[in-house]
Each structure stands twice: as structure tokens, then as C-alpha cells.
Design an enzyme around this catalytic site. Structure first.
Site, PDB file in Angstrom:
ATOM      1  N   ASP A 109       5.193   5.461  29.315  1.00  0.00           N
ATOM      2  CA  ASP A 109       4.761   4.120  28.921  1.00  0.00           C
ATOM      3  C   ASP A 109       3.710   3.587  29.885  1.00  0.00           C
ATOM      4  OD1 ASP A 109       4.504   1.634  27.787  1.00  0.00           O
ATOM      5  OD2 ASP A 109       6.331   0.827  28.699  1.00  0.00           O
ATOM      6  N   LYS A 153       0.178  -1.662  32.267  1.00  0.00           N
ATOM      7  CA  LYS A 153       1.030  -1.979  33.399  1.00  0.00           C
ATOM      8  C   LYS A 153       0.242  -1.876  34.702  1.00  0.00           C
ATOM      9  CE  LYS A 153       5.304  -0.123  31.384  1.00  0.00           C
ATOM     10  NZ  LYS A 153       6.140  -1.339  31.500  1.00  0.00           N
ATOM     11  N   ASP A 165      11.320   6.077  30.717  1.00  0.00           N
ATOM     12  CA  ASP A 165      11.411   5.010  29.724  1.00  0.00           C
ATOM     13  C   ASP A 165      12.063   5.488  28.426  1.00  0.00           C
ATOM     14  OD1 ASP A 165      11.094   2.300  29.271  1.00  0.00           O
ATOM     15  OD2 ASP A 165       9.164   2.526  28.280  1.00  0.00           O
ATOM     16  N   ASP A 218       2.930  -3.738  25.607  1.00  0.00           N
ATOM     17  CA  ASP A 218       3.911  -3.209  26.559  1.00  0.00           C
ATOM     18  C   ASP A 218       5.341  -3.528  26.140  1.00  0.00           C
ATOM     19  OD1 ASP A 218       4.766  -1.843  28.814  1.00  0.00           O
ATOM     20  OD2 ASP A 218       4.691  -3.623  30.103  1.00  0.00           O
ATOM     21  N   ARG A 254      10.876  -2.205  21.431  1.00  0.00           N
ATOM     22  CA  ARG A 254      11.463  -2.892  20.278  1.00  0.00           C
ATOM     23  C   ARG A 254      10.728  -2.539  18.981  1.00  0.00           C
ATOM     24  NH1 ARG A 254      10.413  -8.551  23.103  1.00  0.00           N
ATOM     25  NH2 ARG A 254      10.721  -7.127  24.855  1.00  0.00           N
TER      26      ARG A 254
END
Length: 489
Positions: free
Chosen positions: A261, A268, A279, A338, A342
Site C-alpha cells: 500500500d 503515504k 497491509d 489511501d 474498505r
């Protein structure tokens, strides 16, 4: 084809066996409670062993070393901590002996207190199995270590079943650790799917189907395709099934499988990004739990779904402001690329609910930094729409030695998840862990559902109890115990 630089998965754990006799000339350890007696009472007095949980003393002798291992008041958690502390001390001794040119012990016998029951034998075994876990990529030969721990008891048949089950549960945590620790230059969605298939091949009663990017597009998995669209490694949906005859309950497990990620366009900070190889810890926990559920032949139907993708940065990355259509047609307004976990979970939950109509749904993910702030690094966040399911998860965690804290699904923030231009918005303002859970709830069709946020306990920077630095495998054992709870009532 480039050869993988990594160790094989799953890692080999030490052997833990139960027997009634010690082999002559092999080292012996005695487990002490803080107020109990010891077969090495004179030695314990000499080294001032207190029996405190996790305290280990090694005493050299003419016929080999003796270890004194404390378990405090004798709670199961203390037995796990003792098993882990002991194997670390024994491995350090073996390494030192090898470095000095002497013969390192390969087998150690352990004598537990006379009143120890099967639960204590299992807990000590779990601590030893996981406390001795190592994941290292090196050109050097592995360090000398103890390969077998033999738990001594005159009632071997009484405790063997519990220790055997502990081996399977520990193996599930270890496999989840392996998957989390594997670097992302090897671990892409296809690799993760391949490991899941190989794991299923080793265990009767477990099947795996891997869905590729063409199938995902045809079925309308817009969230998975959006998140994976920026990477040259296409996404996958890993579907695992355990369908025993006569099962009357169907449990759906969904695990976030983001193999790396970057944050995508909402990138990030560089500091700490290397940890994003973990992740997919939620997905790893589901894969590992499914393997153990089948190996234990639990009489409950369980389906595991792992939406796997790499969230990368490129000209084909999804963007803030995009509107994505998920499986089943529901639409999401993207606010932050980011918040990708979900997005993929929404697709998988909607698919699992519509395809299978399970009795209960549990998703697990390293989802929000907010949970690390709220609960620290050793406790998982538990959100649930159903009190009975929440209690099952909590109790399963207690049996597994994994701690969960129930968080509120605050209805005052439910409206925040709704969007002006789509059905829902992905990253609304408000308490981050709670709004993320409320977003996922939108895709559960009102079924009993629990969301496990493991952003804190999925990784560790140091040893504690049976945990070692790196991926912890947190949640795998809880999921197995949860499935078992539907068999035992």
C-alpha cells in the site's frame, strides 16, 4: 524465471510432543509457579528463581543444562509467555554452544507442575511454537536451535489432543506471519493466491478458487479494480471453502488483502511505508484460519474471501473524487485513495452476502490508524451489529489468547457515510475507526456482522509473550476459535 530469495512458506515450526519418559543425556526444564514446588527445589533456591511468569534461569550441570521457567500464578496467558520465554532462552543457549564449537541441544524435555491440566499443556506448547518463530532472509545458514520440545507427563494420552490442537492453532498464526512478512517484491496478488491454493492442497476439506481481473470486471468488482488499477500486478479474489457434511451454520470470513500500500495518489509518507507489506494481514489471517478450520475438521461451513490488490501510483491509479460502482451496484464517492481497504472489502462483503446468504459475516483488516491511537498495539478493535456475534468473537479471542475491545457503532455518525453524488462516501469526517466500520456496514444487507480492525496488533517491533518482531498473525487463532464455537454451541 527469477528464483525467489525468500524462505519457503509455511515456515517450519519446532516439534512439540507429549511423552512419559525423558531420554537419557538430554536437557531438562522445570516449570515453576510463583508459590509451587519444583523437582529442582535446591537449584531454584540457589539461583533465587521466583517463578515469575516468563522468568527463565539456566543452570549448567555435568549431565547438561537445566532450565527453570516461571509461570507466575499459572494462568493460560502466563503459560504461553513461559513457553515463549523458555524457547528463546533455549535457542540462545543452543546458538552459543554451537558458536563455541560444542554440541548444541536439539531436544529439550519440559516438566510442568503436577496440577497442570490440558489447557496449560496447550498454552505452554503454543508459546514455545510461536515464541521460537523466525523469519529471516539471509545467505547464512540458519542458527542452531532446539528442534523438539517434549512435554513430560504420566498422562500423555490425556493431554495429547489439546497439544495437537494447539499445534494447528499455532501453525495458523505462523502461516499468517509468513504471509505478512513476505516482502512485496515477491508477494503480489497472484503470489498470495498461489500460496492459498498450495495450502489447500495440503489439507482435505478445503477448496480454493482464484478469480482473475477479467472475472472481477465481468462481475462488477469496481472497488477491487479501482484500487488495483495503478499496479502492473492485477488484482485477485481468493475464495476458500470448507463445506463439511451435515453443517447447519455458514460463517463468512472476509480479509483485506492489500499486498502493498503506497496510499495511491493520496500517497503515504516515505517513513514507515516499508511496513505496508503487512497491509494484507487480515487476508493472511483468513487464509491461515481457513487452513486450520479444515485441518481440525470443524463441523461448520465456512467461506473465506480475500480481495487482493496492490495500491500503487501510476497514470492508471484511481483518484480522489472518483465514483466507483461495487459488486451489486452500490456506488462510492472516493475521498482518499489511501482508504483503499474498505473499497476492496465492500466488494467482497457484498459478493459474499449476495452469493451465499451466510448466517454471520466477519471481516478483518488493518484498516485505520485511528484504532492504533484508541487501543494501542496489542488489542484489536471489535465492531458488531449483533451482540451475540460480538460476544462470540470476544470469547473466541479469550480462548485464543488474543484480546479484543468492543467499539461503538455510533448512529450519530451513520449519516456522515452518505454522499451527495453517490450512495456512500468512502472517508467521511469524524472518528476514523467508527466511520470506516459504518461504511462497511452499508454492504452487509442487515446480516449479523462483525468488523475486526487489527491495525495495531498485526505488527510488532519487539518480543512480548508469544509474539516476535514483524507480522504477528493476530486474529488467525480467533477466527478458528470463532468457527469452533458454532460447533460446540
Amino acid at each position: 524465471m527469477t528464483r525467489s530469495p525468500l524462505p519457503s512458506v509455511p515456515s517450519r515450526l519446532l516439534d512439540v510432543e507429549v511423552g512419559d519418559t525423558a531420554r537419557k543425556g538430554e536437557p531438562l526444564a522445570a516449570v515453576l509457579t510463583s508459590d509451587g514446588e519444583s523437582p529442582f527445589a535446591d537449584v531454584a533456591d540457589r539461583v533465587r528463581a521466583t517463578g515469575k511468569a516468563g522468568e527463565v534461569h539456566v543452570v549448567p550441570g555435568d549431565d547438561g543444562p537445566r532450565w527453570l521457567v516461571g509461570v507466575g500464578g499459572g494462568e493460560e496467558k502466563q503459560y504461553r509467555a513461559a513457553g515463549a520465554a523458555f524457547i528463546r532462552a533455549a535457542n540462545a543457549f543452543a546458538e552459543a554452544e554451537s558458536d563455541a564449537g560444542r554440541k548444541a541441544p536439539k531436544r529439550v524435555h519440559v516438566q510442568l507442575p503436577a496440577d497442570a491440566g490440558s489447557e496449560e499443556y496447550a498454552a505452554f506448547a503454543t508459546g514455545a511454537l510461536l515464541g521460537g518463530y523466525r523469519y529471516r532472509v539471509s545467505s547464512e545458514e540458519p542458527k542452531a536451535s532446539v528442534r523438539t520440545v517434549r512435554l513430560l507427563t504420566e498422562a500423555a494420552s490425556t493431554h495429547e489432543g489439546a497439544v495437537s490442537r494447539a499445534r494447528e492453532l499455532a501453525a495458523s498464526s505462523a502461516l499468517a506471519r509468513d504471509l505478512a512478512n513476505t516482502p512485496a517484491n515477491v508477494k503480489n496478488p497472484a503470489w498470495l493466491a498461489d500460496v492459498a491454493e498450495k495450502a489447500a492442497d495440503e489439507v482435505p476439506g478445503l477448496s480454493v478458487t482464484v478469480r482473475d481481473e477479467e472475472w472481477l470486471a465481468a462481475q462488477g468488482f469496481g472497488g477491487v479494480l479501482a484500487v488495483g488499477g495503478g499496479s502492473v500486478s492485477p488484482p485477485r479474489l481468493i475464495e476458500l471453502n470448507h463445506r463439511p457434511r451435515g453443517a447447519t451454520t455458514h460463517l463468512l470470513l472476509v480479509g483485506k488483502g492489500i499486498t502493498f500500500d503506497t496510499g495511491g495518489i493520496s500517497i503515504k509518507p516515505a517513513q514507515g511505508m516499508h511496513l505496508m507489506r503487512t497491509d494484507m494481514s487480515g487476508g493472511g489471517a483468513v487464509i491461515a484460519a481457513m487452513r486450520a478450520i479444515a485441518a481440525l475438521r470443524l463441523g461448520v461451513r465456512v467461506t473465506g474471501l480475500v480481495p487482493a490488490a496492490e495500491n500503487h501510483v501510476s497514470g492508471s491509479s484511481y483518484r480522489p473524487g472518483d465514483v466507483v460502482r461495487h459488486y451489486g451496484g452500490r456506488t462510492t464517492e472516493v475521498a482518499n485513495t489511501d482508504a483503499e481497504g474498505r473499497m476492496v472489502l465492500a466488494d467482497a462483503i457484498a459478493y459474499g452476502v449476495q452469493r451465499y446468504r451466510p448466517d454471520a459475516v466477519v471481516d478483518v483488516a488493518t484498516l485505520t490508524g485511528a484504532m492504533k491511537v484508541a487501543l494501542g498495539l496489542r488489542t484489536g478493535g471489535l465492531f458488531a451489529s449483533d451482540d451475540e456475534l460480538a460476544e462470540r468473537v470476544r470469547a473466541a479471542g479469550e480462548r485464543a489468547g488474543e484480546q479484543w475491545w468492543r467499539m461503538p457503532l455510533l448512529e450519530d455518525h451513520a449519516a456522515d457515510v452518505h454522499s451527495d453524488i453517490a450512495d456512500v462516501r468512502q472517508a467521511p469526517p469524524g472518528p476514523g475507526g467508527i466511520t470506516a466500520a459504518l461504511f462497511l456496514r452499508e454492504f452487509t444487507a442487515g446480516l449479523p456482522w462483525a468488523h475486526l480492525d487489527i491495525a495495531g496488533p498485526a505488527r510488532s517491533e519487539k518480543n512480548y509473550d508469544e509474539v516476535v518482531p514483524g507480522g504477528t498473525g493476530f486474529a488467525a487463532r480467533t477466527l478458528v476459535e470463532l468457527a469452533a464455537s458454532y460447533v460446540t454451541g
